[in-house]
Design a protein around this motif. Structure first.
Motif, short mmCIF file in Angstrom:
data_model
loop_
_atom_site.label_atom_id
_atom_site.label_comp_id
_atom_site.label_asym_id
_atom_site.label_seq_id
_atom_site.Cartn_x
_atom_site.Cartn_y
_atom_site.Cartn_z
N ILE A 165 0.86 -1.18 0.00
CA ILE A 165 0.00 0.00 0.00
C ILE A 165 0.90 1.23 0.00
CG2 ILE A 165 -1.89 -1.13 1.26
CD1 ILE A 165 -1.04 0.50 3.73
N ASP A 166 0.35 2.35 -0.46
CA ASP A 166 1.06 3.63 -0.38
C ASP A 166 0.66 4.31 0.92
OD1 ASP A 166 2.35 3.38 -2.85
OD2 ASP A 166 0.59 4.14 -3.92
N ALA A 167 1.66 4.64 1.74
CA ALA A 167 1.38 5.28 3.03
C ALA A 167 2.58 6.12 3.44
CB ALA A 167 1.09 4.21 4.08
N ASP A 168 2.33 7.07 4.32
CA ASP A 168 3.42 7.88 4.87
C ASP A 168 4.42 6.98 5.60
OD1 ASP A 168 2.33 10.39 4.09
OD2 ASP A 168 1.02 10.41 5.84
N VAL A 169 5.72 7.32 5.46
CA VAL A 169 6.74 6.54 6.14
C VAL A 169 7.90 7.44 6.54
CG1 VAL A 169 7.87 5.88 3.96
CG2 VAL A 169 8.23 4.49 6.01
N VAL A 170 8.45 7.18 7.71
CA VAL A 170 9.63 7.90 8.21
C VAL A 170 10.72 6.86 8.48
CG1 VAL A 170 10.58 9.40 9.99
CG2 VAL A 170 8.20 9.68 9.25
N LEU A 171 11.87 7.04 7.83
CA LEU A 171 12.95 6.06 7.88
C LEU A 171 14.25 6.71 8.31
CD1 LEU A 171 12.35 4.57 4.32
CD2 LEU A 171 11.56 3.54 6.44
N SER A 172 15.20 5.88 8.76
CA SER A 172 16.59 6.29 8.86
C SER A 172 17.29 5.84 7.58
CB SER A 172 17.27 5.63 10.06
OG SER A 172 16.79 6.16 11.26
N ASP A 173 18.40 6.49 7.26
CA ASP A 173 19.15 6.16 6.06
C ASP A 173 19.98 4.90 6.32
OD1 ASP A 173 20.55 6.05 3.70
OD2 ASP A 173 21.73 7.88 4.05
N SER A 174 19.34 3.75 6.27
CA SER A 174 20.02 2.48 6.56
C SER A 174 21.10 2.18 5.53
CB SER A 174 19.01 1.34 6.61
OG SER A 174 18.25 1.38 7.80
N PHE A 175 20.80 2.42 4.26
CA PHE A 175 21.77 2.16 3.20
C PHE A 175 23.01 3.05 3.38
CE2 PHE A 175 23.44 3.68 -0.90
CZ PHE A 175 23.98 2.49 -1.39
N GLY A 176 22.79 4.35 3.50
CA GLY A 176 23.90 5.28 3.63
C GLY A 176 24.69 5.08 4.89
#
Length: 345
Positions: A165-176
């Motif tokens: 589904i499309d929804a708001d998300v807040v992430l940390s830059d895990s890749f970087g």
């Protein structure tokens, strides 16, 4: 036998009502309502009598009735992965602080990294008519939430995006962050670097593994499949993986730990070894500063605060396409990540 002996009175009794307060204070029901809800039109003397009656009776406002009138419960639900994980303490506290600023109550629960339990918990919150949800997802399919979102339940995902589904998300830059941590080990002379991460179905685990591969590729370093291990973060599984990578003359000289639980076990494994092994962990851990553990730190409180502020903006009417907010990480050098490889390795 006396009737009251057959049916002893409950030790809890009945909750006092506004009628009880009105009778004790000698005022009308509307006057009590005005005092309880902070409305004007009550003289100081009358307000004092009502407040004294409220205190004497132990009256508490019935917010369920307010829900029926206003259509809002002034409550939000927070679904965490594991309430015992120290990473979620500052995140939960930050969400609670923002909720309190908006006059809302926070209700939280743990999915225990189980998709079915996550869905059960989310729908239980919705059945209690929470206004919004903040979810750290355990599952990969969140279409079950579509009817709730359409019905007006604002929903923000944290740490990992929603599935399907499309929804708001807040992430940390895990890749970087992982890329920077592994590059830091490379800069200190390491060429054989092991990666131990969480289960591959978890978004953060795969993003951090991708960052590991990117840093190795940036330095034109090969990756032996024996240097990578994804799976349960149980101490036994992580210990076996670490000892396997470190074994023999061609073992790795450095480890990158994919999350705080992996880091804790890695510290224990390395503590008993004579040969120095460098370590960088993703997520800070308790006492890392005293133990000298170099980490990629993500700001759990900022994740919670950003998600909660986004949620309340949605509740206040902000629309638009779902937002994806990615917060930066920081490399904190404390010693373990700056250990050079043994001479000749």
């Amino acid at each position: 036998m006396a009737d009251n002996a057959r049916h002893p009175e409950s030790r809890y009794g009945n909750r006092p009502t506004m009628k009880d307060v009105a009778a004790r204070a000698g005022v009308g029901l509307k006057t009590v309502s005005r005092v309880v809800n902070g409305e004007p039109g009550v003289t100081p003397d009358t307000e004092r009598r009502v407040q004294e009656a409220i205190e004497a009776l132990g009256f508490r406002r019935n917010d369920s009735a307010r829900v029926l009138r206003k259509g809002r419960t002034a409550s939000i639900g927070l679904v965490l992965e594991d309430l015992a994980d120290p990473f979620y303490g500052p995140l939960s506290r930050a969400v609670e602080e923002v909720a309190r600023e908006h006059g809302a109550l926070l209700i939280n629960g743990s999915s225990a990294e189980d998709a079915d339990r996550e869905q059960e918990l989310v729908l239980a919150f919705c059945a209690r008519r929470v206004d919004g949800l903040i979810v750290i997802p355990a599952g990969s399919d969140h279409r079950y939430l579509e009817p709730e979102i359409k019905a007006g339940v604002a929903t923000v995902f944290v740490d990992r995006p929603a599935g399907r589904i499309d929804a708001d998300v807040v992430l940390s830059d895990s890749f970087g962050g992982a890329r920077a941590g592994v590059a830091h080990l490379i800069a200190h002379g390491h060429r054989r670097i092991g990666f131990i991460g969480d289960q591959p179905r978890i978004h953060t685990a795969t993003e951090r593994l991708r960052g590991y591969h990117a840093a190795m590729a940036d330095a034109d370093l090969p990756v032996d499949e024996a240097w990578v291990s994804l799976g349960s973060t149980s101490p036994e599984r992580v210990r076996v993986a670490a000892e396997s990578m470190l074994a023999g003359p061609d073992g790795v000289t450095a480890l990158f730990a994919g999350n705080n639980r992996v880091t804790v076990t890695a510290v224990r494994v390395l503590a008993g070894r004579e040969r120095p092994v460098a370590l960088v962990g993703f997520d800070d851990i308790e006492l890392a500063d005293l133990l000298g553990i170099t980490v990629i730190s993500q700001d759990a409180a900022a994740l919670g605060r950003t998600a909660a502020e986004l949620l309340f903006r949605r509740l206040d009417g902000a629309d638009g396409t779902p937002a994806r907010v990615e917060l930066p990480t920081a490399l904190i050098q404390r010693g373990s990540g700056e250990v050079p490889p043994p001479a000749g390795r």
